[in-house]
Design a protein around this motif. Sequence first.
Motif, PDB file in Angstrom:
ATOM      1  N   LYS A 235       0.815  -1.200   0.000  1.00 54.50           N
ATOM      2  CA  LYS A 235       0.000   0.000   0.000  1.00 54.50           C
ATOM      3  C   LYS A 235       0.856   1.261   0.000  1.00 54.50           C
ATOM      4  N   ILE A 236       1.920   1.226   0.794  1.00 59.21           N
ATOM      5  CA  ILE A 236       2.787   2.399   0.899  1.00 59.21           C
ATOM      6  C   ILE A 236       3.334   2.796  -0.467  1.00 59.21           C
ATOM      7  N   ALA A 237       3.647   1.790  -1.282  1.00 54.31           N
ATOM      8  CA  ALA A 237       4.219   2.048  -2.604  1.00 54.31           C
ATOM      9  C   ALA A 237       3.268   2.810  -3.520  1.00 54.31           C
ATOM     10  N   THR A 238       1.970   2.807  -3.212  1.00 56.27           N
ATOM     11  CA  THR A 238       0.997   3.498  -4.061  1.00 56.27           C
ATOM     12  C   THR A 238       0.801   4.950  -3.657  1.00 56.27           C
ATOM     13  N   TYR A 239       1.406   5.385  -2.537  1.00 59.26           N
ATOM     14  CA  TYR A 239       1.222   6.733  -2.048  1.00 59.26           C
ATOM     15  C   TYR A 239       2.363   7.644  -2.493  1.00 59.26           C
ATOM     16  N   THR A 240       2.076   8.899  -2.655  1.00 59.64           N
ATOM     17  CA  THR A 240       3.103   9.874  -3.015  1.00 59.64           C
ATOM     18  C   THR A 240       4.162   9.943  -1.919  1.00 59.64           C
ATOM     19  N   GLY A 241       5.410   9.727  -2.303  1.00 62.46           N
ATOM     20  CA  GLY A 241       6.506   9.746  -1.349  1.00 62.46           C
ATOM     21  C   GLY A 241       6.657   8.453  -0.570  1.00 62.46           C
ATOM     22  N   GLY A 242       5.755   7.507  -0.793  1.00 58.86           N
ATOM     23  CA  GLY A 242       5.772   6.271  -0.021  1.00 58.86           C
ATOM     24  C   GLY A 242       6.962   5.375  -0.304  1.00 58.86           C
ATOM     25  N   GLN A 243       7.247   5.131  -1.578  1.00 59.11           N
ATOM     26  CA  GLN A 243       8.335   4.231  -1.940  1.00 59.11           C
ATOM     27  C   GLN A 243       9.675   4.773  -1.451  1.00 59.11           C
ATOM     28  N   GLU A 244       9.873   6.083  -1.588  1.00 62.27           N
ATOM     29  CA  GLU A 244      11.128   6.693  -1.140  1.00 62.27           C
ATOM     30  C   GLU A 244      11.295   6.562   0.371  1.00 62.27           C
ATOM     31  N   ALA A 245      10.202   6.813   1.110  1.00 60.99           N
ATOM     32  CA  ALA A 245      10.257   6.701   2.574  1.00 60.99           C
ATOM     33  C   ALA A 245      10.512   5.262   3.005  1.00 60.99           C
ATOM     34  N   LEU A 246       9.913   4.311   2.276  1.00 61.86           N
ATOM     35  CA  LEU A 246      10.080   2.900   2.599  1.00 61.86           C
ATOM     36  C   LEU A 246      11.520   2.456   2.376  1.00 61.86           C
ATOM     37  N   GLU A 247      12.101   2.860   1.259  1.00 57.80           N
ATOM     38  CA  GLU A 247      13.489   2.485   0.954  1.00 57.80           C
ATOM     39  C   GLU A 247      14.453   3.090   1.970  1.00 57.80           C
ATOM     40  N   LEU A 248      14.184   4.325   2.370  1.00 52.49           N
ATOM     41  CA  LEU A 248      15.037   4.977   3.359  1.00 52.49           C
ATOM     42  C   LEU A 248      14.955   4.267   4.706  1.00 52.49           C
ATOM     43  N   TYR A 249      13.753   3.856   5.087  1.00 54.57           N
ATOM     44  CA  TYR A 249      13.574   3.162   6.369  1.00 54.57           C
ATOM     45  C   TYR A 249      14.276   1.807   6.349  1.00 54.57           C
ATOM     46  N   ARG A 250      14.092   1.059   5.272  1.00 49.13           N
ATOM     47  CA  ARG A 250      14.735  -0.252   5.160  1.00 49.13           C
ATOM     48  C   ARG A 250      16.251  -0.133   5.188  1.00 49.13           C
ATOM     49  N   LYS A 251      16.760   0.899   4.557  1.00 50.10           N
ATOM     50  CA  LYS A 251      18.205   1.097   4.518  1.00 50.10           C
ATOM     51  C   LYS A 251      18.759   1.346   5.909  1.00 50.10           C
ATOM     52  N   SER A 252      18.021   2.111   6.711  1.00 45.84           N
ATOM     53  CA  SER A 252      18.472   2.419   8.072  1.00 45.84           C
ATOM     54  C   SER A 252      18.182   1.288   9.056  1.00 45.84           C
ATOM     55  N   HIS A 253      17.458   0.256   8.591  1.00 48.34           N
ATOM     56  CA  HIS A 253      17.162  -0.915   9.426  1.00 48.34           C
ATOM     57  C   HIS A 253      17.521  -2.188   8.660  1.00 48.34           C
ATOM     58  N   SER A 254      18.702  -2.199   8.112  1.00 50.42           N
ATOM     59  CA  SER A 254      19.131  -3.279   7.220  1.00 50.42           C
ATOM     60  C   SER A 254      19.224  -4.636   7.907  1.00 50.42           C
ATOM     61  N   LYS A 255      19.355  -4.641   9.231  1.00 53.46           N
ATOM     62  CA  LYS A 255      19.476  -5.915   9.956  1.00 53.46           C
ATOM     63  C   LYS A 255      18.142  -6.494  10.369  1.00 53.46           C
ATOM     64  N   GLU A 256      17.074  -5.740  10.161  1.00 52.19           N
ATOM     65  CA  GLU A 256      15.732  -6.203  10.515  1.00 52.19           C
ATOM     66  C   GLU A 256      15.191  -7.120   9.441  1.00 52.19           C
ATOM     67  N   LYS A 257      14.216  -7.963   9.830  1.00 52.40           N
ATOM     68  CA  LYS A 257      13.572  -8.855   8.885  1.00 52.40           C
ATOM     69  C   LYS A 257      12.154  -8.356   8.636  1.00 52.40           C
ATOM     70  N   PHE A 258      11.811  -8.244   7.360  1.00 49.72           N
ATOM     71  CA  PHE A 258      10.494  -7.777   6.978  1.00 49.72           C
ATOM     72  C   PHE A 258       9.771  -8.867   6.211  1.00 49.72           C
ATOM     73  N   ARG A 259       8.454  -8.909   6.335  1.00 50.75           N
ATOM     74  CA  ARG A 259       7.652  -9.896   5.632  1.00 50.75           C
ATOM     75  C   ARG A 259       6.691  -9.147   4.699  1.00 50.75           C
ATOM     76  N   ASP A 260       7.193  -8.855   3.481  1.00 52.93           N
ATOM     77  CA  ASP A 260       6.412  -8.081   2.528  1.00 52.93           C
ATOM     78  C   ASP A 260       5.863  -8.938   1.393  1.00 52.93           C
TER      79      ASP A 260
END
Length: 260
Positions: A235-260
């Motif tokens: 859903k986030i990917a469909t929002y304005t600015g969503g994909q960029e914010a998501l990539e930035l968050y994942r980059k700063s939490h690279s050791k976390e595990k996500f289930r997407d």
Amino acid sequence: MKVIQLYDYNKHKGEPIDLHEFLNLKGTKENLKDKRCLYVVKPNSDPMLKFGIAGLDGGTSAYGRLFQYVNLYGKQSELNQCAGVQLLYLVGTKYNKNVETKNSWVFKKEKYIIDHFKFERIRDENGLYVGRGRERVLAENLKKLIRVINDTSNKTFDDVETERRKSERLKQSELVETDRVVKITDHYTAPTGRSKTRYRVHWNRPYVLTQKRRTKQGIETTQKEISTTDETAKKIATYTGGQEALELYRKSHSKEKFRD
């Protein structure tokens, strides 16, 4: 909101029922459908009681969560009396998609139980808590545990129904052109199951959250502005600015595990 009793060992001559047997009784799966449940079980190999919540996603999720205990502890047999798990108590409320998990009766009741028993948890000689989680109490506290579950003195346990624009912005048509994702600050991934990771999304424009609570005087309505929602990556990917914010968050939490 009505709390539905689904099993009580006190009404069966004080005897628990084998959980596998209970789940295979005719009508059990249908009775658990679209229920949010609070349960008390006891593995045959464990001196502790385990309480918890199930059915947070509606559908057959309550049945599935309980069956996980059967998969974990196996089935009792004459040759293996230590296998299996007993069901002592099970209550539930009807699933309401407009009630967030954190606002549900089962969630708030579980938190209340944890807080109630926190001073009775056992510590070892080093002062560390004994046990595998806060949702465990000694079997000798069974009657006290059930009294706490049935305590109706705290009216704030009622489900709080939420009416929101597009059910937390999930409907693109209710977003205006200027709406955009500012940042993502947190996430939650359930330890079991297949549910997707949900991210805490901050928006540039708050929305109005209307809450309805049943009181002795009737329905009480309150409103407040909220600038965050919890969303899946899809859903986030469909929002304005969503994909960029998501990539930035994942980059700063690279050791976390996500289930997407």
